[in-house]
Write a protein that holds these residues in place. Structure first.
Motif, PDB file in Angstrom:
ATOM      1  N   PHE A  67      35.523  31.910  40.492  1.00  0.00           N
ATOM      2  CA  PHE A  67      34.525  31.459  39.536  1.00  0.00           C
ATOM      3  C   PHE A  67      34.646  32.226  38.217  1.00  0.00           C
ATOM      4  O   PHE A  67      34.856  33.442  38.222  1.00  0.00           O
ATOM      5  CB  PHE A  67      33.126  31.624  40.133  1.00  0.00           C
ATOM      6  N   ALA A  68      34.510  31.501  37.105  1.00  0.00           N
ATOM      7  CA  ALA A  68      34.788  32.065  35.788  1.00  0.00           C
ATOM      8  C   ALA A  68      33.843  33.213  35.443  1.00  0.00           C
ATOM      9  O   ALA A  68      32.646  33.178  35.738  1.00  0.00           O
ATOM     10  CB  ALA A  68      34.686  30.966  34.731  1.00  0.00           C
ATOM     11  N   ARG A  69      34.452  34.212  34.808  1.00  0.00           N
ATOM     12  CA  ARG A  69      33.699  35.337  34.267  1.00  0.00           C
ATOM     13  C   ARG A  69      34.353  35.706  32.947  1.00  0.00           C
ATOM     14  O   ARG A  69      35.554  35.940  32.885  1.00  0.00           O
ATOM     15  CB  ARG A  69      33.726  36.521  35.244  1.00  0.00           C
ATOM     16  N   ASP A  70      33.548  35.711  31.875  1.00  0.00           N
ATOM     17  CA  ASP A  70      34.065  36.009  30.526  1.00  0.00           C
ATOM     18  C   ASP A  70      35.208  35.076  30.140  1.00  0.00           C
ATOM     19  O   ASP A  70      36.192  35.489  29.517  1.00  0.00           O
ATOM     20  CB  ASP A  70      34.534  37.467  30.450  1.00  0.00           C
ATOM     21  N   GLY A  71      35.096  33.807  30.527  1.00  0.00           N
ATOM     22  CA  GLY A  71      36.071  32.805  30.113  1.00  0.00           C
ATOM     23  C   GLY A  71      37.364  32.802  30.905  1.00  0.00           C
ATOM     24  O   GLY A  71      38.321  32.132  30.512  1.00  0.00           O
ATOM     25  N   LEU A  72      37.400  33.508  32.031  1.00  0.00           N
ATOM     26  CA  LEU A  72      38.612  33.560  32.856  1.00  0.00           C
ATOM     27  C   LEU A  72      38.232  33.406  34.327  1.00  0.00           C
ATOM     28  O   LEU A  72      37.185  33.885  34.763  1.00  0.00           O
ATOM     29  CB  LEU A  72      39.351  34.893  32.667  1.00  0.00           C
ATOM     30  N   ARG A  73      39.121  32.754  35.080  1.00  0.00           N
ATOM     31  CA  ARG A  73      38.959  32.692  36.532  1.00  0.00           C
ATOM     32  C   ARG A  73      40.334  32.570  37.189  1.00  0.00           C
ATOM     33  O   ARG A  73      41.321  32.204  36.534  1.00  0.00           O
ATOM     34  CB  ARG A  73      38.079  31.517  36.954  1.00  0.00           C
ATOM     35  N   PHE A  74      40.381  32.862  38.468  1.00  0.00           N
ATOM     36  CA  PHE A  74      41.622  32.723  39.220  1.00  0.00           C
ATOM     37  C   PHE A  74      41.629  31.366  39.907  1.00  0.00           C
ATOM     38  O   PHE A  74      40.684  30.998  40.599  1.00  0.00           O
ATOM     39  CB  PHE A  74      41.762  33.841  40.262  1.00  0.00           C
ATOM     40  N   ARG A  75      42.707  30.651  39.718  1.00  0.00           N
ATOM     41  CA  ARG A  75      42.870  29.353  40.364  1.00  0.00           C
ATOM     42  C   ARG A  75      43.622  29.497  41.686  1.00  0.00           C
ATOM     43  O   ARG A  75      43.452  28.706  42.613  1.00  0.00           O
ATOM     44  CB  ARG A  75      43.608  28.406  39.422  1.00  0.00           C
ATOM     45  N   SER A  76      44.484  30.505  41.758  1.00  0.00           N
ATOM     46  CA  SER A  76      45.259  30.804  42.955  1.00  0.00           C
ATOM     47  C   SER A  76      45.264  32.312  43.125  1.00  0.00           C
ATOM     48  O   SER A  76      45.434  33.046  42.148  1.00  0.00           O
ATOM     49  CB  SER A  76      46.689  30.272  42.806  1.00  0.00           C
ATOM     50  N   LEU A  77      45.057  32.787  44.344  1.00  0.00           N
ATOM     51  CA  LEU A  77      44.958  34.224  44.580  1.00  0.00           C
ATOM     52  C   LEU A  77      46.211  34.756  45.269  1.00  0.00           C
ATOM     53  O   LEU A  77      46.644  34.236  46.295  1.00  0.00           O
ATOM     54  CB  LEU A  77      43.739  34.547  45.460  1.00  0.00           C
ATOM     55  N   GLY A  78      46.775  35.799  44.685  1.00  0.00           N
ATOM     56  CA  GLY A  78      47.877  36.535  45.292  1.00  0.00           C
ATOM     57  C   GLY A  78      47.642  38.013  45.044  1.00  0.00           C
ATOM     58  O   GLY A  78      46.515  38.433  44.783  1.00  0.00           O
ATOM     59  N   GLU A  79      48.697  38.812  45.085  1.00  0.00           N
ATOM     60  CA  GLU A  79      48.528  40.237  44.816  1.00  0.00           C
ATOM     61  C   GLU A  79      48.122  40.459  43.356  1.00  0.00           C
ATOM     62  O   GLU A  79      48.477  39.700  42.467  1.00  0.00           O
ATOM     63  CB  GLU A  79      49.829  41.001  45.114  1.00  0.00           C
ATOM     64  N   ARG A  80      47.387  41.537  43.129  1.00  0.00           N
ATOM     65  CA  ARG A  80      46.809  41.750  41.804  1.00  0.00           C
ATOM     66  C   ARG A  80      47.861  42.055  40.737  1.00  0.00           C
ATOM     67  O   ARG A  80      47.604  41.846  39.545  1.00  0.00           O
ATOM     68  CB  ARG A  80      45.781  42.878  41.852  1.00  0.00           C
ATOM     69  N   ASP A  81      49.064  42.518  41.145  1.00  0.00           N
ATOM     70  CA  ASP A  81      50.080  42.830  40.142  1.00  0.00           C
ATOM     71  C   ASP A  81      50.963  41.641  39.791  1.00  0.00           C
ATOM     72  O   ASP A  81      51.784  41.725  38.876  1.00  0.00           O
ATOM     73  CB  ASP A  81      50.946  44.014  40.599  1.00  0.00           C
ATOM     74  N   ILE A  82      50.800  40.506  40.503  1.00  0.00           N
ATOM     75  CA  ILE A  82      51.626  39.336  40.199  1.00  0.00           C
ATOM     76  C   ILE A  82      50.800  38.058  40.036  1.00  0.00           C
ATOM     77  O   ILE A  82      51.360  36.968  39.955  1.00  0.00           O
ATOM     78  CB  ILE A  82      52.717  39.112  41.261  1.00  0.00           C
ATOM     79  N   THR A  83      49.472  38.180  39.997  1.00  0.00           N
ATOM     80  CA  THR A  83      48.604  37.014  39.864  1.00  0.00           C
ATOM     81  C   THR A  83      47.677  37.203  38.677  1.00  0.00           C
ATOM     82  O   THR A  83      47.080  38.264  38.525  1.00  0.00           O
ATOM     83  CB  THR A  83      47.753  36.817  41.135  1.00  0.00           C
ATOM     84  N   PHE A  84      47.570  36.173  37.855  1.00  0.00           N
ATOM     85  CA  PHE A  84      46.810  36.291  36.618  1.00  0.00           C
ATOM     86  C   PHE A  84      45.804  35.148  36.500  1.00  0.00           C
ATOM     87  O   PHE A  84      46.036  34.043  36.995  1.00  0.00           O
ATOM     88  CB  PHE A  84      47.764  36.290  35.426  1.00  0.00           C
ATOM     89  N   PRO A  85      44.671  35.406  35.846  1.00  0.00           N
ATOM     90  CA  PRO A  85      43.644  34.363  35.698  1.00  0.00           C
ATOM     91  C   PRO A  85      44.037  33.330  34.650  1.00  0.00           C
ATOM     92  O   PRO A  85      44.919  33.554  33.819  1.00  0.00           O
ATOM     93  CB  PRO A  85      42.413  35.161  35.261  1.00  0.00           C
ATOM     94  N   ILE A  86      43.353  32.204  34.719  1.00  0.00           N
ATOM     95  CA  ILE A  86      43.518  31.154  33.711  1.00  0.00           C
ATOM     96  C   ILE A  86      42.265  31.122  32.846  1.00  0.00           C
ATOM     97  O   ILE A  86      41.213  31.621  33.236  1.00  0.00           O
ATOM     98  CB  ILE A  86      43.733  29.773  34.367  1.00  0.00           C
ATOM     99  N   ARG A  87      42.375  30.534  31.668  1.00  0.00           N
ATOM    100  CA  ARG A  87      41.204  30.361  30.816  1.00  0.00           C
ATOM    101  C   ARG A  87      40.340  29.243  31.393  1.00  0.00           C
ATOM    102  O   ARG A  87      40.820  28.126  31.628  1.00  0.00           O
ATOM    103  CB  ARG A  87      41.625  30.028  29.389  1.00  0.00           C
ATOM    104  N   SER A  88      39.101  29.545  31.627  1.00  0.00           N
ATOM    105  CA  SER A  88      38.222  28.567  32.248  1.00  0.00           C
ATOM    106  C   SER A  88      36.780  29.015  32.115  1.00  0.00           C
ATOM    107  O   SER A  88      36.483  30.213  32.113  1.00  0.00           O
ATOM    108  CB  SER A  88      38.568  28.413  33.739  1.00  0.00           C
ATOM    109  N   ASN A  89      35.887  28.053  32.017  1.00  0.00           N
ATOM    110  CA  ASN A  89      34.450  28.331  32.030  1.00  0.00           C
ATOM    111  C   ASN A  89      33.789  27.773  33.290  1.00  0.00           C
ATOM    112  O   ASN A  89      32.560  27.672  33.353  1.00  0.00           O
ATOM    113  CB  ASN A  89      33.781  27.732  30.789  1.00  0.00           C
ATOM    114  N   ALA A  90      34.620  27.412  34.288  1.00  0.00           N
ATOM    115  CA  ALA A  90      34.097  26.816  35.518  1.00  0.00           C
ATOM    116  C   ALA A  90      33.481  27.909  36.394  1.00  0.00           C
ATOM    117  O   ALA A  90      34.192  28.669  37.049  1.00  0.00           O
ATOM    118  CB  ALA A  90      35.206  26.086  36.267  1.00  0.00           C
ATOM    119  N   GLY A  91      32.154  27.966  36.400  1.00  0.00           N
ATOM    120  CA  GLY A  91      31.468  29.011  37.139  1.00  0.00           C
ATOM    121  C   GLY A  91      30.823  28.534  38.421  1.00  0.00           C
ATOM    122  O   GLY A  91      30.124  29.309  39.093  1.00  0.00           O
TER     123      GLY A  91
END
Length: 274
Positions: free
Chosen positions: A211-235
């Protein structure tokens, strides 16, 4: 006869997907013992776990395993601990070997996947598993589009998609040589949008990172060093569903490994990493 056939068909397409998945889950449990399920705490994995609980009247009759590299998000570990207690899960934490144990010829980000594969191979050998259940879907990646719902692996863990058995009328491949195993994919025919619609309908718990926080959310979850959020306001789940219905962006756009070369993917596949 057409009226009788139509009467047996679910009105909601999600019901048909649910029925097919539960049938596969029960078949796998009946025919592939011992069996375990990979549980990453992602939305697909949690949906699969929910379906397992539905299939067995609220219990999970086999272990659930996290292939743990130590690089999961804190929210994922917190979610794991809460759900283990809430659902009474038989949980196995599989500590994956270090990066130094993987093939140095692989691109850097792909070696994270290789760590998990080595950990899985060790867990299969240690537990003597004949079946491993996963929450993958065909629409995630091109290579996963070649999977079957019941997909045999060799004793070495490799996968030859060209020699996969045909699946007809609910009959699946369950006979494998000693040391080999079958990977079972009950969500294979689902889409990302269908998963989220099912999550909403069933009230399935998910990690709050979706769920979006500060305009970013994760669409797919992996390890924190190889997974990045997308721009989104979907909360909310409703907003995620609306966002997905209007986008053509691939689901795993935030996965660093997916931007590495096709040659790396082929080496991962041949070695049993995919």
């Amino acid at each position: 006869m057409d009226e009788a056939r139509n009467a047996d068909m679910p009105d909601d397409p999600l019901d048909a997907l649910e029925q097919e998945a539960i049938y596969a889950i029960r078949e796998a449990y009946a025919c592939l013992k011992p069996i375990a399920m990979l549980w990453s705490m992602g939305k697909d994995s949690n949906t699969l776990l929910w379906l397992v609980r539905k299939a067995f009247l609220g219990r999970v009759p086999f272990p659930v395993m996290l292939l743990d590299t130590g690089n999961e998000f804190d929210e994922v570990y917190e979610f794991r601990d809460r759900m283990i207690a809430q659902w009474g899960l038989d949980y196995v934490n599989v500590e994956c070997p270090p990066v130094s144990a993987t093939d140095p010829a692989l691109p850097p980000k792909s070696r994270a996947a290789a760590r998990k594969t080595l950990g899985l191979a060790q867990a299969i050998a240690r537990l003597g598993l004949r079946g491993v259940m996963l929450g993958i879907r065909r629409d995630e990646q091109a290579v996963r589009g070649k999977e079957r719902m019941f997909s045999p692996r060799t004793a070495a863990g490799t996968w030859d998609f060209r020699r996969q058995p045909v699946e007809l009328w609910g009959h699946y491949q369950i006979d494998v040589p000693a040391g080999a195993h079958v990977r079972v994919h009950p969500l294979l025919g689902w889409t990302e949008l269908e998963v989220w619609r099912y999550v909403k309908r069933e009230g399935i718990p998910v990690v709050p990172l979706y769920f979006a926080r500060d305009g970013l959310r994760f669409r797919s979850l992996g390890e924190r060093d190889i997974t990045f959020p997308i721009r989104s306001n979907a909360g909310s789940i409703d907003e995620i569903i609306a966002e997905l219905a209007a986008t053509n962006e691939p689901e795993r756009a935030g996965r660093a490994m997916d931007h590495e070369t096709e040659d790396a993917f082929e080496r991962l596949r041949v070695a049993g990493y995919m």
